[in-house]
Design a protein around this motif. Sequence first.
Motif, PDB file in Angstrom:
ATOM      1  N   GLN A   1      -5.897  -6.957   3.840  1.00 16.46           N
ATOM      2  CA  GLN A   1      -6.363  -6.734   2.479  1.00 16.46           C
ATOM      3  C   GLN A   1      -5.983  -7.909   1.588  1.00 16.46           C
ATOM      4  O   GLN A   1      -4.887  -8.461   1.692  1.00 16.46           O
ATOM      5  CB  GLN A   1      -5.733  -5.450   1.948  1.00 16.46           C
ATOM      6  N   CYS A   2      -6.903  -8.301   0.716  1.00 20.12           N
ATOM      7  CA  CYS A   2      -6.629  -9.373  -0.242  1.00 20.12           C
ATOM      8  C   CYS A   2      -6.246  -8.757  -1.587  1.00 20.12           C
ATOM      9  O   CYS A   2      -6.795  -7.733  -1.992  1.00 20.12           O
ATOM     10  CB  CYS A   2      -7.851 -10.271  -0.434  1.00 20.12           C
ATOM     11  N   PHE A   3      -5.324  -9.413  -2.278  1.00 21.88           N
ATOM     12  CA  PHE A   3      -4.941  -8.990  -3.617  1.00 21.88           C
ATOM     13  C   PHE A   3      -5.326 -10.095  -4.609  1.00 21.88           C
ATOM     14  O   PHE A   3      -5.187 -11.270  -4.332  1.00 21.88           O
ATOM     15  CB  PHE A   3      -3.437  -8.722  -3.696  1.00 21.88           C
ATOM     16  N   ASN A   4      -5.838  -9.671  -5.768  1.00 17.59           N
ATOM     17  CA  ASN A   4      -6.225 -10.613  -6.823  1.00 17.59           C
ATOM     18  C   ASN A   4      -7.298 -11.593  -6.347  1.00 17.59           C
ATOM     19  O   ASN A   4      -7.265 -12.781  -6.653  1.00 17.59           O
ATOM     20  CB  ASN A   4      -5.003 -11.398  -7.327  1.00 17.59           C
ATOM     21  N   ASP A   5      -8.240 -11.096  -5.562  1.00 13.79           N
ATOM     22  CA  ASP A   5      -9.339 -11.930  -5.078  1.00 13.79           C
ATOM     23  C   ASP A   5     -10.650 -11.243  -5.436  1.00 13.79           C
ATOM     24  O   ASP A   5     -10.973 -10.179  -4.913  1.00 13.79           O
ATOM     25  CB  ASP A   5      -9.233 -12.141  -3.566  1.00 13.79           C
ATOM     26  N   GLU A   6     -11.413 -11.855  -6.327  1.00 14.81           N
ATOM     27  CA  GLU A   6     -12.654 -11.239  -6.786  1.00 14.81           C
ATOM     28  C   GLU A   6     -13.807 -11.459  -5.811  1.00 14.81           C
ATOM     29  O   GLU A   6     -14.820 -10.796  -5.893  1.00 14.81           O
ATOM     30  CB  GLU A   6     -13.036 -11.817  -8.161  1.00 14.81           C
TER      31      GLU A   6
ATOM     32  N   ASN B   1       0.821  -1.212   0.000  1.00 15.27           N
ATOM     33  CA  ASN B   1       0.000   0.000   0.000  1.00 15.27           C
ATOM     34  C   ASN B   1       0.858   1.266   0.000  1.00 15.27           C
ATOM     35  O   ASN B   1       0.508   2.257  -0.657  1.00 15.27           O
ATOM     36  CB  ASN B   1      -0.931  -0.015   1.207  1.00 15.27           C
TER      37      ASN B   1
ATOM     38  N   SER C   1     -13.558 -11.720  -2.116  1.00 12.48           N
ATOM     39  CA  SER C   1     -13.443 -10.969  -0.868  1.00 12.48           C
ATOM     40  C   SER C   1     -12.319  -9.950  -0.957  1.00 12.48           C
ATOM     41  O   SER C   1     -11.270 -10.218  -1.540  1.00 12.48           O
ATOM     42  CB  SER C   1     -13.188 -11.940   0.294  1.00 12.48           C
ATOM     43  N   LYS C   2     -12.542  -8.790  -0.360  1.00  9.59           N
ATOM     44  CA  LYS C   2     -11.518  -7.744  -0.359  1.00  9.59           C
ATOM     45  C   LYS C   2     -10.570  -7.875   0.821  1.00  9.59           C
ATOM     46  O   LYS C   2      -9.463  -7.350   0.798  1.00  9.59           O
ATOM     47  CB  LYS C   2     -12.181  -6.367  -0.344  1.00  9.59           C
ATOM     48  N   THR C   3     -11.044  -8.550   1.882  1.00  6.99           N
ATOM     49  CA  THR C   3     -10.213  -8.749   3.060  1.00  6.99           C
ATOM     50  C   THR C   3     -10.361 -10.187   3.557  1.00  6.99           C
ATOM     51  O   THR C   3     -11.297 -10.886   3.184  1.00  6.99           O
ATOM     52  CB  THR C   3     -10.595  -7.785   4.199  1.00  6.99           C
ATOM     53  N   LYS C   4      -9.449 -10.577   4.426  1.00  6.74           N
ATOM     54  CA  LYS C   4      -9.533 -11.899   5.042  1.00  6.74           C
ATOM     55  C   LYS C   4      -8.916 -11.842   6.432  1.00  6.74           C
ATOM     56  O   LYS C   4      -8.043 -11.017   6.714  1.00  6.74           O
ATOM     57  CB  LYS C   4      -8.831 -12.957   4.192  1.00  6.74           C
TER      58      LYS C   4
END
Length: 282
Positions: free
Chosen positions: A230-235, A89, A237-240
């Motif tokens: 924050q999740c990257f390249n995940d359609e 980020n 969920s935006k977070t985990k």
Amino acid sequence: MAKRGENIYKRKDMRWEGRYIKGHDISGKVIFGYVYARSYAEAKDKLIAAKASYKNNTSLTKSFGAYCNEWLEVCKNRIKQSTYVKYHNIINKHIKPYFQNYDLHFIDTVSISYFTDRLLDENISPKSARDILSVLNSILKYLNRQSSSSFILPEIVYPANHPKDIRVLSVEEQTKLVAFLLCDMDNIKFGILLTLLTGMRIGEICALKWADISVDDGTITVSRSMQRLQCFNDEISKTKVVVSSTKSRSSQRIIPLTAYTVSLCKQMQCKDNKFRFMPFDY
């Protein structure tokens, strides 16, 4: 035996081996390149050619953003996932947008000073600005090592950090809070009360399991922390939610409990002497 300074050696298989510095990894450790030949003279010629080839190929030809991504990828396997998210980020929100059109050799002390002023003008705290500049400095050090000597490392002047006063609850406020938590106490209220009585971080409380609490020994073992990242390249969920080791090795500790805290833990036991699930058990 090698001649002094040449780094050419005769191997047990009777071949000659030449060694030269090929680069450095992210920690600064030297990476060596090797050439092999049947004779000393041939090895020396190959070594000279390899050094010249490496020198010609170490000019910085990629964009600054590409080197930022490269540095981040190199770091990925040696840092915690939460740290990776933080670096990602910082790079994409601050460093790359400002320096993306800069020629690498024009990123100097003056341009970085202007960048620092802009961060502070955007009401970014001095502490956050220092974190951003620290990441920038690590990237520039990486470029300096990869370029062999063509990129001069600029000096970075960090803004003064003035820690803010921490607002703590007064004795009266603590008394009111404890009274509220003790009234019809459930697992959620118990988790908040445990935070107040032990000084544990929120992430440590969230990652706590009943197996970590020993009412017999009167201790809590802290070994994990929970974060929403924050999740990257995940359609989907935006977070985990991620459970990992504590913030630092020194954060792994055993906390002694007061008799009052132990009694509260015992109150949360069921009749079969098994603890109920913690509010955040997983």
